[in-house]
Write a protein that holds these residues in place. Structure first.
Motif, PDB file in Angstrom:
ATOM      1  N   GLY A  92       9.072  -0.983  -1.458  1.00  0.00           N
ATOM      2  CA  GLY A  92      10.252  -1.784  -1.760  1.00  0.00           C
ATOM      3  C   GLY A  92       9.843  -3.081  -2.418  1.00  0.00           C
ATOM      4  N   GLU A  93      10.165  -4.201  -1.787  1.00  0.00           N
ATOM      5  CA  GLU A  93       9.824  -5.520  -2.320  1.00  0.00           C
ATOM      6  C   GLU A  93       8.584  -6.105  -1.643  1.00  0.00           C
ATOM      7  OE1 GLU A  93      11.244  -6.783  -5.124  1.00  0.00           O
ATOM      8  OE2 GLU A  93      12.083  -4.769  -5.074  1.00  0.00           O
ATOM      9  N   THR A  94       7.744  -5.235  -1.101  1.00  0.00           N
ATOM     10  CA  THR A  94       6.486  -5.659  -0.480  1.00  0.00           C
ATOM     11  C   THR A  94       5.326  -5.080  -1.273  1.00  0.00           C
ATOM     12  OG1 THR A  94       7.507  -5.726   1.699  1.00  0.00           O
ATOM     13  CG2 THR A  94       5.104  -5.592   1.639  1.00  0.00           C
ATOM     14  N   LEU A  95       4.348  -5.924  -1.588  1.00  0.00           N
ATOM     15  CA  LEU A  95       3.122  -5.486  -2.228  1.00  0.00           C
ATOM     16  C   LEU A  95       2.024  -5.526  -1.180  1.00  0.00           C
ATOM     17  CD1 LEU A  95       2.993  -4.659  -5.165  1.00  0.00           C
ATOM     18  CD2 LEU A  95       1.945  -6.840  -5.687  1.00  0.00           C
ATOM     19  N   ILE A  96       1.239  -4.473  -1.110  1.00  0.00           N
ATOM     20  CA  ILE A  96       0.193  -4.343  -0.095  1.00  0.00           C
ATOM     21  C   ILE A  96      -1.139  -4.175  -0.813  1.00  0.00           C
ATOM     22  CG2 ILE A  96      -0.637  -2.984   1.866  1.00  0.00           C
ATOM     23  CD1 ILE A  96       2.574  -1.984   1.607  1.00  0.00           C
ATOM     24  N   TRP A  97      -2.076  -5.028  -0.500  1.00  0.00           N
ATOM     25  CA  TRP A  97      -3.422  -5.002  -1.082  1.00  0.00           C
ATOM     26  C   TRP A  97      -4.365  -4.457  -0.016  1.00  0.00           C
ATOM     27  CZ3 TRP A  97      -2.796  -7.416  -5.884  1.00  0.00           C
ATOM     28  CH2 TRP A  97      -1.703  -8.269  -6.004  1.00  0.00           C
ATOM     29  N   THR A  98      -5.157  -3.438  -0.342  1.00  0.00           N
ATOM     30  CA  THR A  98      -6.133  -2.910   0.624  1.00  0.00           C
ATOM     31  C   THR A  98      -7.525  -2.912  -0.003  1.00  0.00           C
ATOM     32  OG1 THR A  98      -5.231  -0.736   0.010  1.00  0.00           O
ATOM     33  CG2 THR A  98      -4.898  -1.425   2.240  1.00  0.00           C
ATOM     34  N   ASN A  99      -8.485  -3.414   0.767  1.00  0.00           N
ATOM     35  CA  ASN A  99      -9.857  -3.396   0.272  1.00  0.00           C
ATOM     36  C   ASN A  99     -10.543  -2.113   0.736  1.00  0.00           C
ATOM     37  OD1 ASN A  99     -10.642  -3.812   2.951  1.00  0.00           O
ATOM     38  ND2 ASN A  99     -11.190  -5.955   2.649  1.00  0.00           N
ATOM     39  N   ASP A 100     -11.806  -1.965   0.368  1.00  0.00           N
ATOM     40  CA  ASP A 100     -12.538  -0.734   0.683  1.00  0.00           C
ATOM     41  C   ASP A 100     -12.684  -0.485   2.177  1.00  0.00           C
ATOM     42  OD1 ASP A 100     -12.805  -0.068  -1.971  1.00  0.00           O
ATOM     43  OD2 ASP A 100     -14.795  -0.977  -2.169  1.00  0.00           O
ATOM     44  N   SER A 101     -12.654  -1.544   2.991  1.00  0.00           N
ATOM     45  CA  SER A 101     -12.783  -1.347   4.437  1.00  0.00           C
ATOM     46  C   SER A 101     -11.423  -1.116   5.114  1.00  0.00           C
ATOM     47  CB  SER A 101     -13.504  -2.537   5.079  1.00  0.00           C
ATOM     48  OG  SER A 101     -12.742  -3.711   4.930  1.00  0.00           O
ATOM     49  N   GLY A 102     -10.340  -1.109   4.320  1.00  0.00           N
ATOM     50  CA  GLY A 102      -9.020  -0.815   4.876  1.00  0.00           C
ATOM     51  C   GLY A 102      -8.216  -2.032   5.295  1.00  0.00           C
ATOM     52  N   HIS A 103      -8.767  -3.251   5.135  1.00  0.00           N
ATOM     53  CA  HIS A 103      -8.000  -4.462   5.477  1.00  0.00           C
ATOM     54  C   HIS A 103      -6.793  -4.575   4.552  1.00  0.00           C
ATOM     55  CE1 HIS A 103      -7.079  -8.511   6.774  1.00  0.00           C
ATOM     56  NE2 HIS A 103      -6.945  -8.826   5.499  1.00  0.00           N
ATOM     57  N   ARG A 104      -5.626  -4.836   5.152  1.00  0.00           N
ATOM     58  CA  ARG A 104      -4.372  -4.919   4.407  1.00  0.00           C
ATOM     59  C   ARG A 104      -3.846  -6.351   4.382  1.00  0.00           C
ATOM     60  NH1 ARG A 104      -0.804  -0.211   4.632  1.00  0.00           N
ATOM     61  NH2 ARG A 104       0.875  -1.680   5.039  1.00  0.00           N
ATOM     62  N   THR A 105      -3.377  -6.747   3.214  1.00  0.00           N
ATOM     63  CA  THR A 105      -2.663  -8.012   3.066  1.00  0.00           C
ATOM     64  C   THR A 105      -1.313  -7.666   2.442  1.00  0.00           C
ATOM     65  OG1 THR A 105      -4.712  -9.235   2.732  1.00  0.00           O
ATOM     66  CG2 THR A 105      -2.668 -10.297   2.009  1.00  0.00           C
ATOM     67  N   GLU A 106      -0.236  -8.145   3.065  1.00  0.00           N
ATOM     68  CA  GLU A 106       1.100  -7.856   2.566  1.00  0.00           C
ATOM     69  C   GLU A 106       1.723  -9.129   2.015  1.00  0.00           C
ATOM     70  OE1 GLU A 106       3.569  -5.763   5.331  1.00  0.00           O
ATOM     71  OE2 GLU A 106       1.992  -4.321   5.813  1.00  0.00           O
ATOM     72  N   ASN A 107       2.375  -8.990   0.862  1.00  0.00           N
ATOM     73  CA  ASN A 107       3.083 -10.094   0.226  1.00  0.00           C
ATOM     74  C   ASN A 107       4.466  -9.648  -0.184  1.00  0.00           C
ATOM     75  OD1 ASN A 107      -0.005 -10.731  -1.181  1.00  0.00           O
ATOM     76  ND2 ASN A 107       1.016 -12.289   0.016  1.00  0.00           N
ATOM     77  N   HIS A 108       5.373 -10.609  -0.249  1.00  0.00           N
ATOM     78  CA  HIS A 108       6.729 -10.348  -0.727  1.00  0.00           C
ATOM     79  C   HIS A 108       6.755 -10.560  -2.241  1.00  0.00           C
ATOM     80  CE1 HIS A 108      11.053 -10.022  -0.619  1.00  0.00           C
ATOM     81  NE2 HIS A 108      11.122 -11.114  -1.365  1.00  0.00           N
ATOM     82  N   ILE A 109       7.450  -9.673  -2.944  1.00  0.00           N
ATOM     83  CA  ILE A 109       7.561  -9.753  -4.402  1.00  0.00           C
ATOM     84  C   ILE A 109       8.782 -10.584  -4.777  1.00  0.00           C
ATOM     85  CG2 ILE A 109       7.995  -8.431  -6.509  1.00  0.00           C
ATOM     86  CD1 ILE A 109       6.630  -6.045  -5.085  1.00  0.00           C
ATOM     87  N   GLN A 110       8.581 -11.549  -5.677  1.00  0.00           N
ATOM     88  CA  GLN A 110       9.699 -12.322  -6.237  1.00  0.00           C
ATOM     89  C   GLN A 110       9.575 -12.291  -7.753  1.00  0.00           C
ATOM     90  OE1 GLN A 110       9.584 -16.293  -4.672  1.00  0.00           O
ATOM     91  NE2 GLN A 110      10.021 -15.634  -2.606  1.00  0.00           N
ATOM     92  N   PRO A 111      10.703 -12.275  -8.455  1.00  0.00           N
ATOM     93  CA  PRO A 111      10.630 -12.337  -9.920  1.00  0.00           C
ATOM     94  C   PRO A 111      10.012 -13.654 -10.362  1.00  0.00           C
ATOM     95  CG  PRO A 111      12.869 -11.855  -9.173  1.00  0.00           C
ATOM     96  CD  PRO A 111      12.056 -12.185  -7.970  1.00  0.00           C
ATOM     97  N   ARG A 112       9.240 -13.608 -11.414  1.00  0.00           N
ATOM     98  CA  ARG A 112       8.604 -14.828 -11.924  1.00  0.00           C
ATOM     99  C   ARG A 112       9.605 -15.588 -12.788  1.00  0.00           C
ATOM    100  NH1 ARG A 112       2.641 -15.404 -14.502  1.00  0.00           N
ATOM    101  NH2 ARG A 112       2.874 -17.553 -15.173  1.00  0.00           N
ATOM    102  N   GLN A 113       9.700 -16.870 -12.542  1.00  0.00           N
ATOM    103  CA  GLN A 113      10.558 -17.753 -13.335  1.00  0.00           C
ATOM    104  C   GLN A 113       9.692 -18.453 -14.366  1.00  0.00           C
ATOM    105  OE1 GLN A 113      13.904 -17.815 -12.625  1.00  0.00           O
ATOM    106  NE2 GLN A 113      13.438 -16.314 -11.039  1.00  0.00           N
ATOM    107  N   ASN A 114       9.891 -18.167 -15.635  1.00  0.00           N
ATOM    108  CA  ASN A 114       9.057 -18.791 -16.678  1.00  0.00           C
ATOM    109  C   ASN A 114       9.634 -20.095 -17.133  1.00  0.00           C
ATOM    110  OD1 ASN A 114       7.126 -16.823 -16.671  1.00  0.00           O
ATOM    111  ND2 ASN A 114       8.197 -15.574 -18.147  1.00  0.00           N
TER     112      ASN A 114
END
Length: 114
Positions: A92-114
């Motif tokens: 959905g509106e969550t981005l999840i970053w996983t490294n090779d060891s499986g550690h997860r970091t979750e962030n909320h997605i917002q539209p970029r305002q230029n």
């Protein structure tokens, strides 16, 4: 009548999103259009490969790239030993970053305002 009520409940229940791994081209297309936020953090991604991250310690500048189907970033130096790569998943509106060891970091997605 029970079946009609059940069918109506299904139609009004929101769909449950599920994590989908992004491909390299999907990462490349998405990141310059968004800002990701976390617990008192934010990060944006420029088309030219620059990235800025801000948290309680203050702002940081780094570089980002897509290598294969992974997001890669370096902070402090562009030397090869400084680069770290992550699989990127979207739910959905969550981005999840996983490294090779499986550690997860979750962030909320917002539209970029230029």
């Amino acid at each position: 009548m029970k079946y009609l009520a059940f069918a109506a409940a299904l139609l009004t229940t929101p769909a449950i999103a599920e994590e989908t791994r992004l491909t390299g081209p999907e990462i490349q297309e998405l990141l310059p259009t968004i800002v990701v936020t976390g617990n008192q953090t934010w990060q944006n991604f420029d088309l030219n490969g620059d990235t800025r991250y801000d948290d309680a310690r203050g702002p940081s500048h780094g570089w980002w790239d897509v290598r294969g189907n992974q997001y890669c970033s370096a902070w402090g130096s562009r030397e090869p030993s400084y680069w770290s790569c992550y699989q990127v998943w979207r739910d959905g509106e969550t981005l999840i970053w996983t490294n090779d060891s499986g550690h997860r970091t979750e962030n909320h997605i917002q539209p970029r305002q230029n």
